[in-house]
Design a protein around this motif. Structure first.
Motif, PDB file in Angstrom:
ATOM      1  N   ARG A 161     -11.350 -10.552  -8.340  1.00 29.56           N
ATOM      2  CA  ARG A 161     -11.384  -9.647  -9.489  1.00 29.56           C
ATOM      3  C   ARG A 161     -10.223  -8.662  -9.408  1.00 29.56           C
ATOM      4  NH1 ARG A 161     -16.763  -6.793  -9.255  1.00 29.56           N
ATOM      5  NH2 ARG A 161     -16.328  -6.903  -7.028  1.00 29.56           N
ATOM      6  N   LYS A 162      -9.596  -8.458 -10.529  1.00 34.99           N
ATOM      7  CA  LYS A 162      -8.394  -7.628 -10.615  1.00 34.99           C
ATOM      8  C   LYS A 162      -8.648  -6.421 -11.508  1.00 34.99           C
ATOM      9  CE  LYS A 162      -3.650  -8.003 -12.468  1.00 34.99           C
ATOM     10  NZ  LYS A 162      -2.682  -8.978 -13.041  1.00 34.99           N
ATOM     11  N   LEU A 163      -8.195  -5.263 -11.063  1.00 39.38           N
ATOM     12  CA  LEU A 163      -8.265  -4.040 -11.853  1.00 39.38           C
ATOM     13  C   LEU A 163      -6.901  -3.367 -11.816  1.00 39.38           C
ATOM     14  CD1 LEU A 163      -9.803  -1.696 -13.335  1.00 39.38           C
ATOM     15  CD2 LEU A 163     -10.233  -0.745 -11.050  1.00 39.38           C
ATOM     16  N   SER A 164      -6.330  -3.091 -12.982  1.00 37.51           N
ATOM     17  CA  SER A 164      -5.061  -2.383 -13.083  1.00 37.51           C
ATOM     18  C   SER A 164      -5.269  -1.128 -13.924  1.00 37.51           C
ATOM     19  CB  SER A 164      -3.980  -3.250 -13.734  1.00 37.51           C
ATOM     20  OG  SER A 164      -3.632  -4.333 -12.916  1.00 37.51           O
ATOM     21  N   GLU A 175       2.061   6.249 -12.166  1.00 38.44           N
ATOM     22  CA  GLU A 175       2.242   4.961 -11.505  1.00 38.44           C
ATOM     23  C   GLU A 175       1.138   4.010 -11.921  1.00 38.44           C
ATOM     24  OE1 GLU A 175       2.168   6.174  -7.442  1.00 38.44           O
ATOM     25  OE2 GLU A 175       0.017   5.867  -7.231  1.00 38.44           O
ATOM     26  N   THR A 176       1.444   2.740 -11.824  1.00 42.26           N
ATOM     27  CA  THR A 176       0.448   1.700 -12.069  1.00 42.26           C
ATOM     28  C   THR A 176      -0.155   1.312 -10.734  1.00 42.26           C
ATOM     29  OG1 THR A 176       1.616   0.844 -14.005  1.00 42.26           O
ATOM     30  CG2 THR A 176       0.041  -0.623 -12.931  1.00 42.26           C
ATOM     31  N   ARG A 177      -1.464   1.315 -10.674  1.00 40.87           N
ATOM     32  CA  ARG A 177      -2.169   0.909  -9.464  1.00 40.87           C
ATOM     33  C   ARG A 177      -3.033  -0.308  -9.780  1.00 40.87           C
ATOM     34  NH1 ARG A 177      -4.326   6.608  -6.772  1.00 40.87           N
ATOM     35  NH2 ARG A 177      -2.265   7.589  -6.528  1.00 40.87           N
ATOM     36  N   CYS A 178      -2.961  -1.278  -8.909  1.00 44.02           N
ATOM     37  CA  CYS A 178      -3.720  -2.509  -9.108  1.00 44.02           C
ATOM     38  C   CYS A 178      -4.435  -2.863  -7.823  1.00 44.02           C
ATOM     39  CB  CYS A 178      -2.793  -3.642  -9.525  1.00 44.02           C
ATOM     40  SG  CYS A 178      -3.631  -5.232  -9.707  1.00 44.02           S
ATOM     41  N   CYS A 179      -5.692  -3.241  -7.934  1.00 38.99           N
ATOM     42  CA  CYS A 179      -6.457  -3.748  -6.794  1.00 38.99           C
ATOM     43  C   CYS A 179      -7.016  -5.115  -7.160  1.00 38.99           C
ATOM     44  CB  CYS A 179      -7.601  -2.811  -6.427  1.00 38.99           C
ATOM     45  SG  CYS A 179      -8.659  -3.450  -5.088  1.00 38.99           S
ATOM     46  N   THR A 195       0.815  -1.212   0.000  1.00 43.65           N
ATOM     47  CA  THR A 195       0.000   0.000   0.000  1.00 43.65           C
ATOM     48  C   THR A 195       0.849   1.262   0.000  1.00 43.65           C
ATOM     49  OG1 THR A 195      -0.158  -0.032   2.418  1.00 43.65           O
ATOM     50  CG2 THR A 195      -1.892  -1.142   1.170  1.00 43.65           C
ATOM     51  N   GLU A 196       2.187   1.126  -0.023  1.00 45.74           N
ATOM     52  CA  GLU A 196       3.040   2.294  -0.101  1.00 45.74           C
ATOM     53  C   GLU A 196       2.953   2.904  -1.500  1.00 45.74           C
ATOM     54  OE1 GLU A 196       4.778   3.873   2.177  1.00 45.74           O
ATOM     55  OE2 GLU A 196       4.056   2.501   3.720  1.00 45.74           O
ATOM     56  N   LYS A 197       2.905   4.209  -1.581  1.00 37.84           N
ATOM     57  CA  LYS A 197       2.793   4.901  -2.851  1.00 37.84           C
ATOM     58  C   LYS A 197       4.156   5.013  -3.528  1.00 37.84           C
ATOM     59  CE  LYS A 197       1.330   9.358  -4.746  1.00 37.84           C
ATOM     60  NZ  LYS A 197       0.769  10.676  -4.415  1.00 37.84           N
ATOM     61  N   PRO A 198       4.330   4.438  -4.731  1.00 43.71           N
ATOM     62  CA  PRO A 198       5.610   4.552  -5.432  1.00 43.71           C
ATOM     63  C   PRO A 198       5.911   6.004  -5.783  1.00 43.71           C
ATOM     64  CG  PRO A 198       4.211   2.865  -6.399  1.00 43.71           C
ATOM     65  CD  PRO A 198       3.358   3.650  -5.468  1.00 43.71           C
ATOM     66  N   LYS A 199       7.210   6.307  -5.984  1.00 38.72           N
ATOM     67  CA  LYS A 199       7.611   7.648  -6.342  1.00 38.72           C
ATOM     68  C   LYS A 199       7.378   7.876  -7.832  1.00 38.72           C
ATOM     69  CE  LYS A 199      11.098   7.867  -2.706  1.00 38.72           C
ATOM     70  NZ  LYS A 199      12.528   8.057  -2.392  1.00 38.72           N
ATOM     71  N   VAL A 219       4.666  -0.250  -9.039  1.00 36.78           N
ATOM     72  CA  VAL A 219       3.274  -0.717  -8.965  1.00 36.78           C
ATOM     73  C   VAL A 219       2.774  -0.588  -7.531  1.00 36.78           C
ATOM     74  CG1 VAL A 219       1.699  -2.670  -9.230  1.00 36.78           C
ATOM     75  CG2 VAL A 219       3.576  -2.367 -10.856  1.00 36.78           C
ATOM     76  N   ARG A 220       1.613   0.040  -7.370  1.00 33.60           N
ATOM     77  CA  ARG A 220       0.957   0.031  -6.063  1.00 33.60           C
ATOM     78  C   ARG A 220      -0.110  -1.054  -6.101  1.00 33.60           C
ATOM     79  NH1 ARG A 220      -2.772   4.828  -3.731  1.00 33.60           N
ATOM     80  NH2 ARG A 220      -4.443   3.460  -4.481  1.00 33.60           N
ATOM     81  N   LEU A 221       0.231  -2.188  -5.527  1.00 33.17           N
ATOM     82  CA  LEU A 221      -0.654  -3.354  -5.527  1.00 33.17           C
ATOM     83  C   LEU A 221      -1.347  -3.472  -4.179  1.00 33.17           C
ATOM     84  CD1 LEU A 221      -1.724  -6.110  -6.592  1.00 33.17           C
ATOM     85  CD2 LEU A 221       0.444  -7.117  -5.805  1.00 33.17           C
ATOM     86  N   THR A 222      -2.683  -3.526  -4.199  1.00 40.29           N
ATOM     87  CA  THR A 222      -3.460  -3.655  -2.969  1.00 40.29           C
ATOM     88  C   THR A 222      -4.436  -4.812  -3.122  1.00 40.29           C
ATOM     89  OG1 THR A 222      -3.381  -1.241  -2.713  1.00 40.29           O
ATOM     90  CG2 THR A 222      -4.915  -2.442  -1.306  1.00 40.29           C
ATOM     91  N   VAL A 223      -4.385  -5.741  -2.188  1.00 38.16           N
ATOM     92  CA  VAL A 223      -5.318  -6.870  -2.175  1.00 38.16           C
ATOM     93  C   VAL A 223      -6.274  -6.680  -1.012  1.00 38.16           C
ATOM     94  CG1 VAL A 223      -5.572  -9.373  -2.004  1.00 38.16           C
ATOM     95  CG2 VAL A 223      -3.597  -8.401  -3.200  1.00 38.16           C
ATOM     96  N   VAL A 224      -7.574  -6.700  -1.309  1.00 30.11           N
ATOM     97  CA  VAL A 224      -8.586  -6.509  -0.276  1.00 30.11           C
ATOM     98  C   VAL A 224      -9.501  -7.725  -0.226  1.00 30.11           C
ATOM     99  CG1 VAL A 224      -8.546  -3.986  -0.437  1.00 30.11           C
ATOM    100  CG2 VAL A 224     -10.147  -5.282  -1.859  1.00 30.11           C
TER     101      VAL A 224
END
Length: 330
Positions: free
Chosen positions: A27-30, A14-18, A6-10, A89-94
């Motif tokens: 379900r994946k969203l990038s 940026e690519t964000r994926c949940c 969940t840390e925000k890349p510099k 990549v900011r990857l977050t799994v919920v």
């Protein structure tokens, strides 16, 4: 090792994926975004999903079997791919209600984290509802009063407020895997829940007023109904379009579905087999919600809590995670 995803890349882009570990689907969203005061989408979103169906198992026994946990770990590993640990990549799994209520949720969570190396963020009811509202509201102008309903696999979340942020929520413990347990009492159960404020699964009265609120629906059942509506009219469904359906049109869709399932012709629906199996119970929940909300039109959007995650600045606010929410007695 668990990577803090969940840390925000510099950088400005940026690519964000949940990845949302739902009751029926993972379900994946990038998306690629340009950061700043808000997140601006750059390019087209990329989506993927895998059927898990573990909500039915938890609804029946309260436990996730070892076999299902292993299968879930494999599916999550496939969806995360080579993104784990990538600096850009900011990857977050919920996870939502399955991992909130399963008696062996700690075992399941540890297995998934150890196998994939990614942190599992179990959302509270409030977190799920508020992130869902933020995602759906990204399709609306700012300053619009809205109510969002999200009938899920094991629970149904409602949230409301002035876009882009929610101010209240309600979680009803019924979903597509459990609606059959209520039979003809489903409407009474749902309408009664809408009239109860406060408690651990809500925080205020639902402001039911069709004249002053946009009524939105999201989630697998709602989108499936939009697909069927388009199919009835000989049109193609698109995730990028907001579908506004009158109650009269919705009832025609539901009656057509009743006739298809009654004649065994439901296989002709433009939906995957697992969604065809779940749609009758999900439709019963939607029908009950629409009647209880006293609305004339509903707006169906494919934007959900995944969009709330990728367009937001994180999910570490107090109350968004089940591990952080305050006790109702505190």
């Amino acid at each position: 090792m668990i990577v803090n995803t969940t840390e925000k890349p510099k950088g400005k882009k940026e690519t964000r994926c949940c990845i949302d570990l739902g009751s029926s689907y993972f379900r994946k969203l990038s998306v690629e975004v340009e950061t700043g005061p808000g997140a601006l989408l750059v390019g087209d979103p990329v989506q993927d999903r895998a059927y898990i169906g573990w909500g039915e198992e938890v609804g029946c026994s309260g436990v996730i079997s070892r076999e299902t946990i292993d299968r879930a770990a494999g599916l999550l590993g496939r969806l995360t791919g080579d993104m784990v640990g990538c600096d850009d990549v900011r990857l977050t799994v919920v996870a939502t209600n399955v991992l909130r209520v399963a008696s062996n949720r700690d075992e399941a969570r540890s297995r998934l984290e150890d196998t994939t190396g990614v942190k599992i963020n179990i959302l509270s009811e409030r977190g799920e509802a508020f992130l869902g509202f933020a995602g759906a509201a990204s399709d609306l102008p700012a300053g619009e009063r809205a109510i969002l309903a999200d009938p899920g696999g094991t629970s149904t979340e409602l949230s409301w407020g002035v876009t882009p942020g929610a101010s209240g929520f309600l979680s009803i413990p019924v979903g597509t895997h459990s609606a059959h347990m209520y039979g003809n009492d489903l409407y009474e159960m749902i309408s009664g829940a809408l009239k109860k404020p406060g408690g651990p699964y809500g925080d205020s009265y639902l402001p039911v007023s069709e004249e002053s609120h946009t009524i939105m629906f999201t989630g697998g059942t709602a989108v499936s109904l939009a697909v069927v509506w388009k199919q009835m009219n000989g049109e193609e469904y698109s995730d990028e379009v907001l579908n506004v359906i009158s109650v009269e049109e919705l009832e025609k869709v539901l009656e057509w579905l009743d006739s298809l399932y009654g004649s065994g012709a439901e296989r002709n629906l433009a939906l995957p087999p697992e969604r065809i199996k779940l749609l009758p119970q999900g439709s019963a929940i939607v029908r009950a919600l629409v009647a209880a909300l006293l609305v004339k039109n509903i707006m169906i959007t494919a934007r959900d809590l995944r969009w709330g995650v990728v367009l937001g600045e994180g999910i570490t606010e107090r109350g968004y995670l089940a591990d952080e929410q305050e006790s109702p007695d505190s």
